[in-house]
Design an enzyme around this catalytic site. Structure first.
Site, short mmCIF file in Angstrom:
data_model
loop_
_atom_site.label_atom_id
_atom_site.label_comp_id
_atom_site.label_asym_id
_atom_site.label_seq_id
_atom_site.Cartn_x
_atom_site.Cartn_y
_atom_site.Cartn_z
N GLN A 150 -2.80 -3.20 0.53
CA GLN A 150 -1.39 -2.74 1.53
C GLN A 150 -1.61 -3.98 2.00
OE1 GLN A 150 0.46 -0.84 2.02
NE2 GLN A 150 0.26 0.52 -0.22
N CYS A 199 -1.21 9.32 -2.01
CA CYS A 199 -2.32 9.94 -2.77
C CYS A 199 -3.68 9.92 -1.64
CB CYS A 199 -1.58 8.24 -3.15
SG CYS A 199 -1.11 8.58 -4.82
C1 LIG Z 1 -4.64 0.59 -0.66
C2 LIG Z 1 -4.10 1.53 -2.13
N1 LIG Z 1 -4.92 1.19 -3.07
C3 LIG Z 1 -4.00 1.39 -4.53
C4 LIG Z 1 -3.18 1.65 -5.30
C5 LIG Z 1 -2.65 1.41 -6.23
O1 LIG Z 1 -1.93 0.27 -6.74
P1 LIG Z 1 -1.53 0.40 -7.92
O2 LIG Z 1 -0.55 1.58 -8.23
O3 LIG Z 1 -0.36 -0.57 -7.95
O4 LIG Z 1 -2.48 0.02 -9.08
C6 LIG Z 1 -2.58 1.56 -3.59
C7 LIG Z 1 -0.48 2.22 -3.97
O5 LIG Z 1 -0.38 2.77 -3.20
C8 LIG Z 1 -2.44 1.40 -2.10
O6 LIG Z 1 -1.60 1.69 -1.55
#
Ligand SMILES: Cc1ncc(COP(=O)(O)O)c(C=O)c1O
Length: 409
Positions: free
Chosen positions: A201, A362
């Site tokens: 982010q 998440c």
């Molecule tokens: C802070 C953070 N870390 C990790 C991720 C994982 O990213 P990705 O789904 O592109 O692997 C996200 C996705 O929303 C996130 O917001």
């Protein structure tokens, strides 16, 4: 100041949504792509399709060259020392898993401590649960303030020689707080711990210099930073990459192997890149980073902060809305309409052509800190406007439970 009108013109999805009179406030989930990125991906399929680093013919040579130039573009974007420190992966989750497996599982042992926070995205905490399970190390959480923000004094209190890894997001995906990552890295290194920075982010919004921050690992996704899906980066200091294990073995990552099972791996970054990568995605990612560098990341950052402040000033005037991250500085505004379930409000907003995200985003254990599990997250990027924010605030002003029920019917 950014020429937002011109920028919006570069994004076909914005034009598409304008036709539908819809507004996108979910760039923290994934960003829209400018035409130059779409063209670059298309060009690979129409004019340049070949596998990289494998063919002995011009088409393969030239696309391999382009692929390596993309690595150099990423190096420049984050100011890494060498492009050998840039490993292409499938995304931030895959990068974080690679660090946890290749470094954490290899070097941590019983008694060691992994420090993190309760605000982490699942992709930056579950892989460390696994490290703890496999190695006997334990996970401890740096206490957060009641509003979920970070206080460096709390890190100092829990720091010890047992801490081997500090892993946290540079910008929280729920609350948008910017962590003082440079100070964190300084403290970590005084105790010989490594810092794993989840940049998913932060990279889209903050000019990031890995050498200045002195972080050991930085993980992020292309799709949140105007690039294609299916591509990510794991940056690591070379000496760390050199001694850690790859997550996958296979074609392209080894120099040779024999019938007895001896494998000689290539040097970083290639030892981590077994198998055919998402070539078109990497080329598109290069175009995305070039697009942002042309605008200037400092301009993107300043614009994001300005829009965010405007949004925060306007939304906090509403009596029927509770905002959870008033101290945040960039891109994310997290709130609830009082006494109405987040998802019901999100569905109502959808009926008004406003696309936001609702839920726990998440980060399922953040509930322990901020006391609420379901929130609405509106996230901004360079193509959003003050007028869009005004419209969202106006619609929020009039939300009632009755209207949410009617919208759901
Ligand atoms: C802070 C953070 N870390 C990790 C991720 C994982 O990213 P990705 O789904 O592109 O692997 C996200 C996705 O929303 C996130 O917001």
């Amino acid at each position: 100041m950014l020429d937002v009108k011109k920028i919006r013109n570069d994004f076909p999805m914005i034009k598409e949504l304008e036709k539908k009179k819809a507004i996108y406030f979910d760039s923290a989930a994934t960003s829209f792509k400018p035409q130059c990125v779409i063209d670059r991906v298309n060009e690979y399929y129409t004019k340049e399709t070949a596998n990289i680093h494998r063919g002995d013919y011009d088409l393969s040579f030239s696309v391999s060259d382009e692929y390596e130039k993309a690595r150099e573009t990423v190096r420049k974007f984050i100011n890494a020392e060498s492009s050998a420190e840039i490993v292409f992966t499938n995304g931030a989750s895959s990068s974080l898993n690679l660090v946890a497996y290749g470094y954490g599982q290899k070097f941590l042992k019983e008694g060691d401590i992994i420090l993190s926070t309760e605000a982490e995205h699942a992709s930056n905490i579950l892989p460390w649960f696994k490290v703890a399970e496999v190695t006997g190390a334990t996970i401890e959480y740096i206490p957060l303030n009641k509003d979920g923000s970070f206080d460096i004094e709390n890190l100092k209190k829990v720091m010890s020689d047992k801490v081997k890894v500090i892993t946290l997001a540079h910008v929280s995906n729920v609350l948008g707080y910017i962590m003082p990552i440079k100070e964190i890295a300084k403290i970590a290194h005084e105790y010989n711990a490594v810092v794993v920075c989840d940049g998913a982010q932060s990279i889209p919004h903050i000019k990031t210099d890995v050498r200045d921050l002195d972080i050991d690992f930085l993980c992020f996704s292309s799709h949140k930073v105007l690039g294609p899906s299916g591509v990510g980066v794991m940056y690591g200091k070379y000496e760390l990459l050199d001694k850690m294990d790859p997550f996958m073995l296979g074609g392209g990552s080894n120099a040779r192997f024999d019938i007895c099972g001896n494998i000689l791996l290539k040097n970083p970054p290639f030892k981590f890149e077994a198998g055919t990568p998402c070539v078109e995605g990497v080329l598109g990612f290069k175009a995305a980073l070039e697009y942002l560098m042309d605008i200037g990341m400092e301009n993107v950052e300043a614009n994001d902060r300005m829009l965010h402040k405007y949004f925060m000033d306007e939304i906090t005037k509403l009596d029927n809305v509770e905002v959870y991250n008033k101290q945040s500085e960039t891109s994310i505004v997290t709130f609830n309409v009082k006494n109405i379930f987040a998802q019901d409000v999100a569905c109502y907003l959808n009926s008004k052509g406003i696309y936001v995200r609702s839920g726990n985003h998440c980060a399922k254990i953040l509930l322990n800190v901020i006391g609420v599990s379901e929130t609405i997250r509106a996230s901004l990027y360079l193509y959003n406007t003050k007028e869009e924010i005004d419209y969202l605030v106006e619609v929020l002003k009039g939300v009632t439970l009755q209207k949410c029920i009617e919208a759901a019917l």
